[in-house]
Scaffold this active site. Sequence first.
Site, PDB file in Angstrom:
ATOM      1  N   LYS A 161      -0.100   4.296  -2.725  1.00 11.68           N
ATOM      2  CA  LYS A 161      -1.134   4.792  -2.872  1.00 11.68           C
ATOM      3  C   LYS A 161      -0.481   5.719  -2.625  1.00 11.68           C
ATOM      4  O   LYS A 161      -0.962   7.005  -3.111  1.00 11.68           O
ATOM      5  CB  LYS A 161      -1.879   4.524  -1.756  1.00 11.68           C
ATOM      6  CG  LYS A 161      -2.963   2.701  -0.879  1.00 11.68           C
ATOM      7  CD  LYS A 161      -3.644   3.012   0.010  1.00 11.68           C
ATOM      8  CE  LYS A 161      -4.578   2.008  -0.253  1.00 11.68           C
ATOM      9  NZ  LYS A 161      -3.617   0.694  -0.556  1.00 11.68           N
ATOM     10  N   SER A 216      -6.162   2.889   4.303  1.00 15.32           N
ATOM     11  CA  SER A 216      -5.648   2.651   3.643  1.00 15.32           C
ATOM     12  C   SER A 216      -7.013   1.484   2.711  1.00 15.32           C
ATOM     13  O   SER A 216      -6.766   0.887   2.106  1.00 15.32           O
ATOM     14  CB  SER A 216      -4.501   1.683   3.901  1.00 15.32           C
ATOM     15  OG  SER A 216      -3.692   1.687   2.750  1.00 15.32           O
ATOM     16  N   SER A 228       0.924  -1.099   0.078  1.00 13.20           N
ATOM     17  CA  SER A 228      -0.048   0.311   0.393  1.00 13.20           C
ATOM     18  C   SER A 228       1.236   1.333  -0.253  1.00 13.20           C
ATOM     19  O   SER A 228       0.777   2.053   0.337  1.00 13.20           O
ATOM     20  CB  SER A 228      -1.174  -0.195   1.234  1.00 13.20           C
ATOM     21  OG  SER A 228      -1.713  -1.001   0.788  1.00 13.20           O
TER      22      SER A 228
END
Length: 540
Positions: A93, A337, A90
Amino acid sequence: MPVRRVIPHARTLLFTIATSAALVVSTTVPATADTASDGRDALADLRRDIDAILDDPALAGAVSGVLVRSLSEGDTLYGRDAATRLIPASNMKLVTAAAAMDVLGPEYTFRTTVWAGEDPSDGTVDGDLYIEGTGDPGLTVDAFAELAAEVADSGVAEVTGDLLADDTWFDDTRLHPDWERGDEPFYYAAQISALTVAANQDLDTGVVNVTAVPGPRVGAPADVALEPMTDNLSLDNRAGTGRPGGQRTVDVRRPSGSNVFTATGSLPLGGAPYSTLRTVHEPTDHAAHVFADALADAGVKVHGTVGRGTVPGGADEVAVRHSAELSDLLIPFMKLSNNGHGEILIKAMGAETRGEGTWQAGLTQVKPALDRIGADVTALRQADGSGLSRGNLIRAEGVLSLLDAVRDEPWADAWLRSLPVAGDSDRMVGGTLRNRMAGTPAEGNVRAKTGTLTGVSALSGYATAADGEELAFAIINNGHRGPAPRGVQDAIAVRLAEFSRTAPTSGDTPADYRGGSVAPAPDAQRHGRGDLECTWAEAC
């Protein structure tokens, strides 16, 4: 044995959930004639300490891309395998959020519109009513209710035709081809649509809330519910109530391609309720049914059925809703997230720039955006927006370059505000770091993005050193066995918060740090959304 500096906090950290926010106040030590020498010694100590932290047995056989740079001084404080391309989970992101802020702009909003196929001026739509989505991740049940109330307030009381959902702003590829098929039922791998329901205040899209409560006696059925429940979903409840103090075995699943949810297992009599999230098949249909229920509650009668259709030319606008601005939507996206938001942003970039709401079109916009920002990510390979794909690759030095470059953007404050804050128990402040580094110099100080997949863990962001120096760091661990090495990442972040070029080295008892005493954050609940970016059951 050579004398080694003791790491004051990292040696004995036991991370607990923070009960209140705390601010770390930095102090500046006046410069002396020995400042340059002290600075060299302090930097050497820092490098030795991070080396020791990374020697943790949890990282045996792993590759760790680590880079620490001073944003105040412009020099590199530490580096290890920073040019090696690794799976970021993640941490991807960070890339998606920056590109979206550049391409779409911080004031960008998603629009959801209700259209009448025929003139509704007499209060009746002689034909079909349409709801058209552009990907708003904030369409909660309450938002649909407000939209339905606006339809009623416009004077529309009756629709002779059907209620049709138009989701053609995005394509109809719901799941990324790289994603594990076995992940489909779980909230972190929800299907992507231009019209979807956010099932909770975390704005988890394409899912329903599942709750189960034990029955009144042993052997009685458990009380299981889906929310929001609509006519396109069905529940086969086979879950029961077990003996008091027994094991909780309840689970709810649906087969791929179906919206038939089956509850199995049991809950102990008098035990705690169970809750989790499960994805729906075809979120557009679920959203249309949620809106149909909202219209009925608002007194708008639809005589036809609920289905799909494309808004015809010349249709009359009846109601419209704009989402929160992108700068505010970054909060649930980055703090929690939220994988679905990442994919929505990628497709939205494609739709806005190329008229194609696809992964392919959206991803072509990322690299030019990063070039405009000034981030050097020449080795980037991006497959999706969330980091769930293992086809994503990035270098720690690329992440660091991005963290540095975004500070000069007009939306830098919104970017920084979106990052999880270490040890802050407020869910929308601490996010995925709310249970980590509490009671250390990193609490309220370190702002960073987490990342978790099986064998992949990452933590990248910003820390303010003890004398006020601003630091950026990227930590990407690949190939470790067992649990994610969060204790190692936290120990590095705490050490950066303690760092000072001017303070003398510690005179404490000599010791070698091996990281074994650093405990991970307490386990979150093993259902629903915890601190992982995927479910515990899948150890993703």
